[in-house]
Design a protein around this motif. Structure first.
Motif, PDB file in Angstrom:
ATOM      1  N   PRO A   1       9.415   2.714 -20.916  1.00  0.00           N
ATOM      2  CA  PRO A   1      10.080   2.219 -22.125  1.00  0.00           C
ATOM      3  C   PRO A   1       9.317   1.129 -22.863  1.00  0.00           C
ATOM      4  O   PRO A   1       9.494   0.958 -24.075  1.00  0.00           O
ATOM      5  CB  PRO A   1      11.422   1.699 -21.584  1.00  0.00           C
ATOM      6  N   LYS A   2       8.445   0.382 -22.160  1.00  0.00           N
ATOM      7  CA  LYS A   2       7.734  -0.719 -22.800  1.00  0.00           C
ATOM      8  C   LYS A   2       6.227  -0.500 -22.896  1.00  0.00           C
ATOM      9  O   LYS A   2       5.483  -1.440 -23.160  1.00  0.00           O
ATOM     10  CB  LYS A   2       8.022  -2.021 -22.047  1.00  0.00           C
ATOM     11  N   GLY A   3       5.763   0.713 -22.661  1.00  0.00           N
ATOM     12  CA  GLY A   3       4.338   0.967 -22.755  1.00  0.00           C
ATOM     13  C   GLY A   3       3.891   2.096 -21.850  1.00  0.00           C
ATOM     14  O   GLY A   3       4.553   3.125 -21.746  1.00  0.00           O
ATOM     15  N   THR A   4       2.775   1.872 -21.162  1.00  0.00           N
ATOM     16  CA  THR A   4       2.204   2.864 -20.260  1.00  0.00           C
ATOM     17  C   THR A   4       2.076   2.274 -18.865  1.00  0.00           C
ATOM     18  O   THR A   4       1.586   1.163 -18.703  1.00  0.00           O
ATOM     19  CB  THR A   4       0.815   3.321 -20.755  1.00  0.00           C
ATOM     20  N   VAL A   5       2.522   3.036 -17.880  1.00  0.00           N
ATOM     21  CA  VAL A   5       2.455   2.609 -16.487  1.00  0.00           C
ATOM     22  C   VAL A   5       1.357   3.400 -15.771  1.00  0.00           C
ATOM     23  O   VAL A   5       1.162   4.589 -16.029  1.00  0.00           O
ATOM     24  CB  VAL A   5       3.815   2.830 -15.790  1.00  0.00           C
ATOM     25  N   PHE A   6       0.648   2.726 -14.892  1.00  0.00           N
ATOM     26  CA  PHE A   6      -0.351   3.397 -14.055  1.00  0.00           C
ATOM     27  C   PHE A   6      -0.387   2.702 -12.704  1.00  0.00           C
ATOM     28  O   PHE A   6       0.149   1.597 -12.533  1.00  0.00           O
ATOM     29  CB  PHE A   6      -1.733   3.369 -14.718  1.00  0.00           C
ATOM     30  N   ASP A   7      -1.016   3.339 -11.727  1.00  0.00           N
ATOM     31  CA  ASP A   7      -1.128   2.798 -10.376  1.00  0.00           C
ATOM     32  C   ASP A   7      -2.586   2.535 -10.040  1.00  0.00           C
ATOM     33  O   ASP A   7      -3.479   3.293 -10.436  1.00  0.00           O
ATOM     34  CB  ASP A   7      -0.565   3.785  -9.343  1.00  0.00           C
ATOM     35  N   VAL A   8      -2.816   1.469  -9.290  1.00  0.00           N
ATOM     36  CA  VAL A   8      -4.095   1.264  -8.620  1.00  0.00           C
ATOM     37  C   VAL A   8      -3.861   1.588  -7.153  1.00  0.00           C
ATOM     38  O   VAL A   8      -3.013   0.979  -6.491  1.00  0.00           O
ATOM     39  CB  VAL A   8      -4.614  -0.175  -8.797  1.00  0.00           C
ATOM     40  N   LEU A   9      -4.575   2.582  -6.663  1.00  0.00           N
ATOM     41  CA  LEU A   9      -4.360   3.124  -5.323  1.00  0.00           C
ATOM     42  C   LEU A   9      -5.431   2.608  -4.375  1.00  0.00           C
ATOM     43  O   LEU A   9      -6.628   2.705  -4.667  1.00  0.00           O
ATOM     44  CB  LEU A   9      -4.398   4.657  -5.362  1.00  0.00           C
ATOM     45  N   SER A  10      -5.013   2.062  -3.242  1.00  0.00           N
ATOM     46  CA  SER A  10      -5.943   1.533  -2.244  1.00  0.00           C
ATOM     47  C   SER A  10      -5.717   2.231  -0.918  1.00  0.00           C
ATOM     48  O   SER A  10      -4.566   2.497  -0.534  1.00  0.00           O
ATOM     49  CB  SER A  10      -5.747   0.021  -2.060  1.00  0.00           C
ATOM     50  N   GLU A  11      -6.799   2.509  -0.216  1.00  0.00           N
ATOM     51  CA  GLU A  11      -6.726   3.098   1.115  1.00  0.00           C
ATOM     52  C   GLU A  11      -7.645   2.329   2.051  1.00  0.00           C
ATOM     53  O   GLU A  11      -8.772   1.972   1.674  1.00  0.00           O
ATOM     54  CB  GLU A  11      -7.148   4.568   1.087  1.00  0.00           C
ATOM     55  N   VAL A  12      -7.167   2.082   3.257  1.00  0.00           N
ATOM     56  CA  VAL A  12      -7.965   1.404   4.277  1.00  0.00           C
ATOM     57  C   VAL A  12      -8.068   2.318   5.485  1.00  0.00           C
ATOM     58  O   VAL A  12      -7.055   2.861   5.955  1.00  0.00           O
ATOM     59  CB  VAL A  12      -7.330   0.055   4.674  1.00  0.00           C
ATOM     60  N   ARG A  13      -9.286   2.470   5.975  1.00  0.00           N
ATOM     61  CA  ARG A  13      -9.542   3.313   7.140  1.00  0.00           C
ATOM     62  C   ARG A  13     -10.213   2.506   8.240  1.00  0.00           C
ATOM     63  O   ARG A  13     -10.998   1.600   7.958  1.00  0.00           O
ATOM     64  CB  ARG A  13     -10.417   4.514   6.773  1.00  0.00           C
ATOM     65  N   GLN A  14      -9.899   2.875   9.473  1.00  0.00           N
ATOM     66  CA  GLN A  14     -10.569   2.319  10.640  1.00  0.00           C
ATOM     67  C   GLN A  14     -11.170   3.468  11.420  1.00  0.00           C
ATOM     68  O   GLN A  14     -10.456   4.386  11.830  1.00  0.00           O
ATOM     69  CB  GLN A  14      -9.604   1.533  11.523  1.00  0.00           C
ATOM     70  N   ASP A  15     -12.479   3.448  11.597  1.00  0.00           N
ATOM     71  CA  ASP A  15     -13.191   4.546  12.278  1.00  0.00           C
ATOM     72  C   ASP A  15     -12.850   5.895  11.661  1.00  0.00           C
ATOM     73  O   ASP A  15     -12.663   6.907  12.361  1.00  0.00           O
ATOM     74  CB  ASP A  15     -12.859   4.551  13.776  1.00  0.00           C
ATOM     75  N   GLY A  16     -12.749   5.923  10.338  1.00  0.00           N
ATOM     76  CA  GLY A  16     -12.480   7.157   9.626  1.00  0.00           C
ATOM     77  C   GLY A  16     -11.025   7.557   9.548  1.00  0.00           C
ATOM     78  O   GLY A  16     -10.676   8.503   8.833  1.00  0.00           O
ATOM     79  N   GLU A  17     -10.139   6.846  10.244  1.00  0.00           N
ATOM     80  CA  GLU A  17      -8.716   7.174  10.254  1.00  0.00           C
ATOM     81  C   GLU A  17      -7.972   6.332   9.221  1.00  0.00           C
ATOM     82  O   GLU A  17      -8.121   5.105   9.185  1.00  0.00           O
ATOM     83  CB  GLU A  17      -8.128   6.907  11.641  1.00  0.00           C
ATOM     84  N   LEU A  18      -7.162   6.992   8.392  1.00  0.00           N
ATOM     85  CA  LEU A  18      -6.362   6.274   7.404  1.00  0.00           C
ATOM     86  C   LEU A  18      -5.270   5.487   8.113  1.00  0.00           C
ATOM     87  O   LEU A  18      -4.423   6.056   8.794  1.00  0.00           O
ATOM     88  CB  LEU A  18      -5.739   7.270   6.417  1.00  0.00           C
ATOM     89  N   VAL A  19      -5.280   4.154   7.927  1.00  0.00           N
ATOM     90  CA  VAL A  19      -4.320   3.305   8.638  1.00  0.00           C
ATOM     91  C   VAL A  19      -3.411   2.517   7.692  1.00  0.00           C
ATOM     92  O   VAL A  19      -2.416   1.940   8.139  1.00  0.00           O
ATOM     93  CB  VAL A  19      -5.042   2.313   9.578  1.00  0.00           C
ATOM     94  N   TRP A  20      -3.729   2.512   6.388  1.00  0.00           N
ATOM     95  CA  TRP A  20      -2.970   1.659   5.471  1.00  0.00           C
ATOM     96  C   TRP A  20      -3.207   2.132   4.052  1.00  0.00           C
ATOM     97  O   TRP A  20      -4.325   2.475   3.674  1.00  0.00           O
ATOM     98  CB  TRP A  20      -3.452   0.224   5.642  1.00  0.00           C
ATOM     99  N   THR A  21      -2.137   2.189   3.237  1.00  0.00           N
ATOM    100  CA  THR A  21      -2.274   2.512   1.824  1.00  0.00           C
ATOM    101  C   THR A  21      -1.468   1.529   0.998  1.00  0.00           C
ATOM    102  O   THR A  21      -0.510   0.918   1.472  1.00  0.00           O
ATOM    103  CB  THR A  21      -1.801   3.944   1.498  1.00  0.00           C
ATOM    104  N   ASP A  22      -1.854   1.405  -0.263  1.00  0.00           N
ATOM    105  CA  ASP A  22      -1.211   0.459  -1.180  1.00  0.00           C
ATOM    106  C   ASP A  22      -1.157   1.101  -2.564  1.00  0.00           C
ATOM    107  O   ASP A  22      -2.161   1.618  -3.051  1.00  0.00           O
ATOM    108  CB  ASP A  22      -2.035  -0.837  -1.215  1.00  0.00           C
ATOM    109  N   VAL A  23       0.020   1.088  -3.172  1.00  0.00           N
ATOM    110  CA  VAL A  23       0.186   1.541  -4.546  1.00  0.00           C
ATOM    111  C   VAL A  23       0.637   0.342  -5.371  1.00  0.00           C
ATOM    112  O   VAL A  23       1.758  -0.150  -5.198  1.00  0.00           O
ATOM    113  CB  VAL A  23       1.217   2.679  -4.667  1.00  0.00           C
ATOM    114  N   THR A  24      -0.240  -0.170  -6.224  1.00  0.00           N
ATOM    115  CA  THR A  24       0.073  -1.287  -7.109  1.00  0.00           C
ATOM    116  C   THR A  24       0.400  -0.713  -8.485  1.00  0.00           C
ATOM    117  O   THR A  24      -0.467  -0.125  -9.132  1.00  0.00           O
ATOM    118  CB  THR A  24      -1.107  -2.260  -7.190  1.00  0.00           C
ATOM    119  N   THR A  25       1.643  -0.858  -8.910  1.00  0.00           N
ATOM    120  CA  THR A  25       2.118  -0.259 -10.151  1.00  0.00           C
ATOM    121  C   THR A  25       2.085  -1.299 -11.265  1.00  0.00           C
ATOM    122  O   THR A  25       2.679  -2.369 -11.144  1.00  0.00           O
ATOM    123  CB  THR A  25       3.542   0.292  -9.977  1.00  0.00           C
TER     124      THR A  25
END
Length: 279
Positions: free
Chosen positions: A126-150
């Motif tokens: 309603p007030k403009g355009t929304v987008f996400d900055v997506l972050s992923e953290v891996r340890q030894d190739g395994e995905l262990v943590w994600t973050d969606v900043t809106t």
């Protein structure tokens, strides 16, 4: 999709200078449609930096990282992404609407991690355009943590679009917090986020605030730290927060937590600063 890799985190000083430059660029700028992915293949935690972060947010010492701490590791890449010439929005003035963190499993303090950041698709608000900055953290190739900043870039919006908000909550307070005027500067030192709206009254007034405001990610971290101290957090969970009204500093606020829901209210319980949910 192009990928930019770093041996070390990009320097925040030069990134802030580039952020100002990016904000002043011409409005008719056309972005690169392919987008950009930023990657830090090797990221290690500095123990002194982690201790300062724990102190300002309230997380207790332990063998694993606070659930919000990887956001700090990803932050230089966030700033790099949003100040890059390929980024379609002016970075200064963007509004932080929400943040969703998913912890797949606890991350050991001494783990060597890889961090990847990219931008998600945009949608109308309603007030403009929304987008996400997506972050992923891996340890030894395994995905262990994600973050969606809106984030919201203000502009011509669509009044009929869905703002995708958590439902309003009226929870009974469980704790009272007395927040000092220097909280923004303390968190900035621990997180690297030195946005002037958080630092001093005069610098915040330049952006239209009556005085400095608390970082949204500090509020989320402090809320989760409070829950962790009282009931404990599970090993695997998702924590979403919506940021409502800015939290001015200094200030007295109420924290409320019941079941999977939590919130942060002003001293009179008339204003909601944050609404959160654990799943």
């Amino acid at each position: 999709m192009p990928t930019r890799r770093y041996d070390d985190p990009p320097g925040l000083g030069s990134l802030y200078a580039r952020t100002v430059k990016a904000t002043l660029r011409k409005a008719e700028y056309e972005p690169d449609e392919e987008g950009l992915t930023l990657e830090l293949p090797r990221s290690e935690v500095d123990s002194d930096h982690l201790a300062a972060y724990r102190q300002v947010t309230g997380f207790a010492a332990g063998p694993t990282l606070p659930v919000t701490y990887p956001h700090v590791l990803a932050f230089p890449l966030h700033l790099d992404l949003m100040s890059d010439p390929s980024f379609p929005y002016k970075p200064m003035g963007i509004v932080h609407l929400a943040n969703t963190i998913k912890q797949v499993r606890p991350i050991p303090v001494h783990a060597e991690l890889s961090v990847q950041v990219r931008s998600g698709p945009e949608r109308k608000h309603p007030k403009g355009t929304v987008f996400d900055v997506l972050s992923e953290v891996r340890q030894d190739g395994e995905l262990v943590w994600t973050d969606v900043t809106t984030l919201l870039s203000r502009g011509a919006g669509n009044e009929s679009s869905n703002a995708d908000l958590l439902p309003d909550l009226s929870l009974e307070p469980t704790a009272s917090w007395d927040l000092k005027g220097n909280l923004g500067r303390r968190y900035a030192a621990a997180s690297g986020d030195r946005n002037p709206i958080h630092l001093f009254k005069l610098s915040a007034q330049a952006f239209g605030f009556p005085r400095q405001i608390a970082h949204g990610m500090w509020a989320k971290a402090a809320a989760l730290a409070s829950i962790d101290r009282s009931t404990g957090l599970p090993d695997a969970f998702t924590a979403r927060v919506d940021f409502r009204k800015p939290l001015l500093l200094p200030s007295k606020v109420w924290f409320a937590h019941s079941g999977d829901d939590f919130a942060l209210y002003d001293e009179k319980r008339e204003v909601t600063h944050l609404i959160g949910k654990l799943t």
